[in-house]
Design a protein around this motif. Structure first.
Motif, mmCIF file in Angstrom:
data_model
loop_
_atom_site.group_PDB
_atom_site.id
_atom_site.type_symbol
_atom_site.label_atom_id
_atom_site.label_comp_id
_atom_site.label_asym_id
_atom_site.label_seq_id
_atom_site.Cartn_x
_atom_site.Cartn_y
_atom_site.Cartn_z
ATOM 1 N N ALA A 126 0.834 -1.204 0.000
ATOM 2 C CA ALA A 126 0.000 0.000 0.000
ATOM 3 C C ALA A 126 0.867 1.253 0.000
ATOM 4 O O ALA A 126 0.615 2.206 -0.753
ATOM 5 N N LEU A 149 -5.426 -6.272 -1.841
ATOM 6 C CA LEU A 149 -5.351 -5.061 -1.016
ATOM 7 C C LEU A 149 -6.610 -4.221 -1.185
ATOM 8 O O LEU A 149 -7.202 -3.744 -0.208
ATOM 9 N N HIS A 205 -9.697 -3.531 1.864
ATOM 10 C CA HIS A 205 -10.089 -2.216 2.360
ATOM 11 C C HIS A 205 -11.458 -1.777 1.853
ATOM 12 O O HIS A 205 -12.122 -0.977 2.496
ATOM 13 N N THR A 227 -3.608 3.509 1.435
ATOM 14 C CA THR A 227 -4.541 2.611 0.775
ATOM 15 C C THR A 227 -5.612 3.376 0.021
ATOM 16 O O THR A 227 -5.992 2.998 -1.089
#
Length: 210
Positions: free
Chosen positions: A23, A64, A68, A108
């Motif tokens: 990230a 990733l 999130h 992120t």
């Protein structure tokens, strides 16, 4: 803790380190400017160890984003659906939770709101993310602001979604601005939308503009 449990915990910890390192590097250097070797080094692992968790840079990037995406959706909705107070208070709590998550994960969310990869699968992910957010906003409008014409729900859902994303991107470049300013701005936008709807006396639309 048994040996199996320790092994699982170690794998989970390593995966988190890899995702956190990716990230940071993706946000700072872009997708194309970051190599698997650099991610492994940033995470304090070897490349073979990284490949035990992710087969490719693309898979890591998508994992990733998915992680999130789910975290971003969960907490704010709980504040709205299960929170206390009138609709205005719950909207304020929802926006505060949403921007709070952005504030806690600045690297992120640069990836969540901007596609720097040019990868078709990642581009499709971003389109799907936007569609889900828009449909969530439409469902909330149906639930809490009855009376909005059906034909207007999708553009209104998009107006709320794009306002949230736009403010988040603006804030990421100006982190010194207080979070409550962002919350107040979104409340003003939402109240403006709701105020145009003629809701029944004492209905939910009245609560939001109190």
């Amino acid at each position: 803790m048994s040996g199996v449990d320790r092994g699982r915990a170690a794998r989970a910890e390593a995966r988190t380190r890899i995702e956190d390192a990716a990230a940071r590097l993706f946000a700072e250097r872009g997708y194309a400017g970051t190599t698997i070797g650099e991610i492994a080094a940033e995470a304090g692992l070897s490349k073979p160890m990284l490949y035990r968790h992710f087969d490719s840079k693309q898979e890591l990037h998508l994992a990733l984003l998915e992680r999130h995406r789910d975290e971003l959706a969960a907490a704010p909705l709980r504040e709205l659906l299960d929170g206390e107070g009138d609709l205005g208070a719950r909207l304020a709590a929802m926006y505060d939770a949403w921007f709070g998550h952005v504030q806690s994960h600045p690297y992120t969310w640069r990836l969540m709101f901007r596609d720097t990869t040019g990868d078709p699968d990642v581009q499709a992910f971003h389109r799907e993310l936007q569609r889900r957010q828009r449909e969530t906003d439409m469902a909330l409008l149906r639930e809490f602001v009855p009376g909005i014409p059906e034909a207007e729900l999708e553009p209104l859902g998009e107006a709320i979604r794009s306002s949230l994303y736009g403010l988040a991107l603006w804030w990421l470049e100006r982190p010194e601005r207080p979070r409550e300013v962002l919350v107040a701005a979104m409340l003003r936008i939402t109240r403006g939308l709701i105020a145009t709807v003629e809701s029944p006396a004492g209905g939910r639309g009245d609560d939001a503009t109190a």
